[in-house]
Design a protein around this motif. Structure first.
Motif, PDB file in Angstrom:
ATOM      1  N   PRO A   1       0.936  -1.193   0.009  1.00 62.87           N
ATOM      2  CA  PRO A   1       0.089   0.274  -0.113  1.00 62.87           C
ATOM      3  C   PRO A   1       0.874   1.357  -0.031  1.00 62.87           C
ATOM      4  O   PRO A   1       2.086   1.069   0.411  1.00 62.87           O
ATOM      5  CB  PRO A   1      -0.812  -0.268   1.262  1.00 62.87           C
ATOM      6  CG  PRO A   1      -0.007  -0.909   2.295  1.00 62.87           C
ATOM      7  CD  PRO A   1       0.738  -1.803   1.255  1.00 62.87           C
ATOM      8  N   SER A   2       0.232   2.463  -0.247  1.00 62.14           N
ATOM      9  CA  SER A   2       0.968   3.509  -0.162  1.00 62.14           C
ATOM     10  C   SER A   2       1.533   4.008   0.982  1.00 62.14           C
ATOM     11  O   SER A   2       0.772   3.544   2.237  1.00 62.14           O
ATOM     12  CB  SER A   2      -0.032   4.811  -0.679  1.00 62.14           C
ATOM     13  OG  SER A   2       0.681   6.046  -0.660  1.00 62.14           O
TER      14      SER A   2
ATOM     15  N   SER B   1       6.726   1.183  -2.514  1.00 64.07           N
ATOM     16  CA  SER B   1       5.281   0.904  -2.805  1.00 64.07           C
ATOM     17  C   SER B   1       5.252   1.121  -4.254  1.00 64.07           C
ATOM     18  O   SER B   1       5.616   2.337  -4.637  1.00 64.07           O
ATOM     19  CB  SER B   1       4.082   1.439  -2.047  1.00 64.07           C
ATOM     20  OG  SER B   1       3.015   1.482  -2.719  1.00 64.07           O
TER      21      SER B   1
ATOM     22  N   ILE C   1       2.618   2.220  -6.070  1.00 69.60           N
ATOM     23  CA  ILE C   1       1.918   3.216  -5.768  1.00 69.60           C
ATOM     24  C   ILE C   1       2.623   4.650  -5.825  1.00 69.60           C
ATOM     25  O   ILE C   1       2.434   5.667  -6.467  1.00 69.60           O
ATOM     26  CB  ILE C   1       0.587   3.135  -4.571  1.00 69.60           C
ATOM     27  CG1 ILE C   1      -0.201   2.041  -5.051  1.00 69.60           C
ATOM     28  CG2 ILE C   1      -0.040   4.484  -4.820  1.00 69.60           C
ATOM     29  CD1 ILE C   1      -1.104   1.535  -3.926  1.00 69.60           C
ATOM     30  N   ASP C   2       3.611   4.953  -4.665  1.00 71.70           N
ATOM     31  CA  ASP C   2       4.433   6.010  -4.344  1.00 71.70           C
ATOM     32  C   ASP C   2       5.515   6.011  -5.534  1.00 71.70           C
ATOM     33  O   ASP C   2       5.757   7.228  -5.776  1.00 71.70           O
ATOM     34  CB  ASP C   2       5.095   5.720  -2.947  1.00 71.70           C
ATOM     35  CG  ASP C   2       4.129   5.459  -1.858  1.00 71.70           C
ATOM     36  OD1 ASP C   2       3.070   5.883  -2.018  1.00 71.70           O
ATOM     37  OD2 ASP C   2       4.596   5.032  -0.736  1.00 71.70           O
ATOM     38  N   ARG C   3       6.000   4.865  -6.196  1.00 70.80           N
ATOM     39  CA  ARG C   3       6.957   5.165  -7.195  1.00 70.80           C
ATOM     40  C   ARG C   3       6.130   5.700  -8.257  1.00 70.80           C
ATOM     41  O   ARG C   3       6.696   6.839  -9.066  1.00 70.80           O
ATOM     42  CB  ARG C   3       7.387   3.748  -7.610  1.00 70.80           C
ATOM     43  CG  ARG C   3       8.478   3.256  -6.751  1.00 70.80           C
ATOM     44  CD  ARG C   3       9.381   2.136  -7.495  1.00 70.80           C
ATOM     45  NE  ARG C   3       8.300   0.978  -8.073  1.00 70.80           N
ATOM     46  CZ  ARG C   3       8.071  -0.251  -7.635  1.00 70.80           C
ATOM     47  NH1 ARG C   3       9.155  -0.582  -6.901  1.00 70.80           N
ATOM     48  NH2 ARG C   3       7.314  -0.886  -8.314  1.00 70.80           N
ATOM     49  N   ALA C   4       4.726   5.367  -8.725  1.00 66.63           N
ATOM     50  CA  ALA C   4       4.109   6.062  -9.872  1.00 66.63           C
ATOM     51  C   ALA C   4       3.665   7.537  -9.614  1.00 66.63           C
ATOM     52  O   ALA C   4       4.030   8.332 -10.428  1.00 66.63           O
ATOM     53  CB  ALA C   4       2.704   5.075 -10.120  1.00 66.63           C
ATOM     54  N   ALA C   5       3.523   7.734  -8.319  1.00 67.41           N
ATOM     55  CA  ALA C   5       3.059   8.947  -8.088  1.00 67.41           C
ATOM     56  C   ALA C   5       4.343   9.963  -8.081  1.00 67.41           C
ATOM     57  O   ALA C   5       4.234  11.155  -8.271  1.00 67.41           O
ATOM     58  CB  ALA C   5       2.435   9.291  -6.519  1.00 67.41           C
TER      59      ALA C   5
END
Length: 186
Positions: free
Chosen positions: A80-81, A177, A179-183
């Motif tokens: 998860p983020s 995560s 999700i955090d890499r993509a952000a």
């Protein structure tokens, strides 16, 4: 710590006579200046040194391949983020996975450490991984053998996806995560 000066006893004198003659020649560290406190076999003054376990070649950086098992890839994908994963790549616990989902995660040989490595190359309170939002950082806690990131010894270092962390003889890879890499990349 003490030192004494002992002269050879004259012929026919007993050992106790010799010791009685030495009264007043024994000194301790309190009666000497601090600079004279360290006494070594050679009689020279030396500074204290720290020894590390293993050989220098043990501390070389040989990166691991990105050969992740399907299970490891699934575990990383499911993060998860605001969390990350440390995968143990070598050492007695190779294959172990540690979820980093708190603001501070302790690493060490102390039984109460969040990540417990029972090995003499690991200090009791070796390092901490801190989280600030989605960013992670490792901070060495003045450990004897140091904390290494990608082969370099650091007191404090940000952790980026895929980074290799070395704590004692344990090598770990850090994965953030997705999700955090993509952000971060957007």
């Amino acid at each position: 710590m003490w030192e004494s000066t002992v002269d050879a006893a004259p012929a026919g004198a007993s050992a106790s006579d010799s010791l009685d003659d030495q009264e007043g020649k024994v000194t301790d560290s309190e009666s000497r200046p601090a600079a004279e406190a360290a006494i070594h076999r050679s009689g020279e003054q030396k500074h204290d040194v720290t020894q590390t376990f293993g050989h220098d070649s043990d501390l070389s950086f040989v990166p691991f391949g990105v050969e992740l098992t399907e299970v490891e890839q699934s575990a990383i994908a499911a993060l998860p983020s605001g969390s990350a994963l440390l995968l143990v790549r070598s050492g007695a616990l190779a294959g172990a996975r540690y979820l980093l989902d708190t603001d501070v995660t302790t690493i060490g040989r102390h039984p109460e450490a969040d990540i417990f490595f029972d090995d003499v190359t690991v200090s009791r309170r070796h390092a901490e991984v801190t989280r600030n939002g989605a960013a992670f950082e490792i901070i060495d806690q003045r450990s004897l053998n140091g904390t290494y990131v990608n082969g370099e010894r650091f007191d404090r270092s940000p952790l980026v996806d895929g980074a290799e962390v070395r704590v004692g003889k344990f090598r770990l890879n850090f994965f953030a995560s997705p999700i955090d890499r993509a952000a971060a990349n957007a």
